[in-house]
Design an enzyme around this catalytic site. Structure first.
Site, short mmCIF file in Angstrom:
data_model
loop_
_atom_site.label_atom_id
_atom_site.label_comp_id
_atom_site.label_asym_id
_atom_site.label_seq_id
_atom_site.Cartn_x
_atom_site.Cartn_y
_atom_site.Cartn_z
N LYS A 110 0.79 -1.22 0.08
CA LYS A 110 0.04 -0.08 -0.02
C LYS A 110 0.82 1.16 -0.01
O LYS A 110 1.91 1.25 0.22
CB LYS A 110 -0.95 -0.03 1.17
N TYR A 119 -12.51 -2.13 -4.18
CA TYR A 119 -12.94 -2.02 -2.92
C TYR A 119 -14.57 -2.18 -2.99
O TYR A 119 -15.06 -1.80 -1.83
CB TYR A 119 -12.11 -1.11 -2.24
N PHE A 148 -15.91 3.26 6.32
CA PHE A 148 -14.59 3.69 6.18
C PHE A 148 -14.34 3.63 4.45
O PHE A 148 -13.27 3.77 4.19
CB PHE A 148 -13.80 2.70 6.78
N THR A 208 -5.08 -7.18 10.97
CA THR A 208 -5.19 -6.02 10.40
C THR A 208 -4.53 -4.69 11.15
O THR A 208 -4.18 -3.94 10.77
CB THR A 208 -6.85 -5.67 9.87
N ARG A 243 2.95 -6.38 9.05
CA ARG A 243 2.08 -5.18 9.69
C ARG A 243 2.92 -5.01 11.28
O ARG A 243 2.91 -3.81 11.56
CB ARG A 243 0.69 -5.66 9.76
N ASN A 280 -1.70 0.05 6.79
CA ASN A 280 -1.20 -1.31 7.55
C ASN A 280 -0.39 -2.01 6.47
O ASN A 280 -0.03 -3.08 6.47
CB ASN A 280 -2.34 -1.99 8.02
N HIS A 338 -2.12 -5.53 1.75
CA HIS A 338 -3.38 -6.16 1.49
C HIS A 338 -3.15 -7.72 0.89
O HIS A 338 -2.16 -7.62 0.26
CB HIS A 338 -4.37 -5.35 0.22
N GLU A 357 -9.41 -11.14 -7.62
CA GLU A 357 -8.47 -10.05 -7.30
C GLU A 357 -7.42 -10.20 -8.13
O GLU A 357 -6.88 -9.06 -8.88
CB GLU A 357 -7.95 -10.12 -5.81
#
Length: 140
Positions: free
Chosen positions: A11, A51, A59, A93, A104, A114, A117, A128
């Site tokens: 990320k 998403y 969120f 998470t 993480r 974090n 993914h 995905e």
């Protein structure tokens, strides 16, 4: 044991801090192979589509904004029980709840930022992976 594939996304919080190599080292040290990889800048449209399962969650908007805030590294990982294995390597998470030695625990800044993914099931992994890669991109 089943040979599986799963999606990994490094990320924006991690790419911003130049952690791609360290994260990939943890992935490979834990027996997973990186068989496809690309650094991209997600568009808002792509992030919303990826998403979409979270569209009704409070969120969602913040997640989309975060995921377009900088480049990400999308990857296909392969290995024995890759989905479960990568989830173990990622850690919880919430980095405060993640086990020592997980990605993480070591690299995440917060529950939102974090660092990584990973797909949560073999079915989602297949979907995905297809979102980001065609069959000819995967060279395992």
């Amino acid at each position: 044991m089943a040979l599986e594939r799963t999606l990994s996304i490094i990320k924006p919080d991690a790419t911003r801090r130049n952690l791609t190599g360290k994260i990939n080292a943890k992935i490979e040290e834990n027996g997973l192979r990186i068989i496809a990889q690309r650094r991209i800048q997600l568009t808002e449209c792509q992030a919303k589509a990826f998403y979409a399962v979270h569209a009704e969650r409070p969120f969602y908007g913040e997640l989309v904004e975060f995921m377009i805030s900088g480049p990400v590294v999308v990857q296909v990982l392969e290995g024995e029980n890759a989905v479960a294995k990568y989830r173990e390597v990622m850690g919880a998470t919430n980095p405060a709840n993640a086990d020592e030695g997980t990605i993480r625990k070591e690299f995440a800044e917060s529950i939102e930022a974090n660092s990584v993914h990973g797909s949560d099931s073999a079915e989602n992994a297949a979907n995905e992976v297809k979102f980001f890669f065609s069959d000819c991109d995967i060279v395992g």
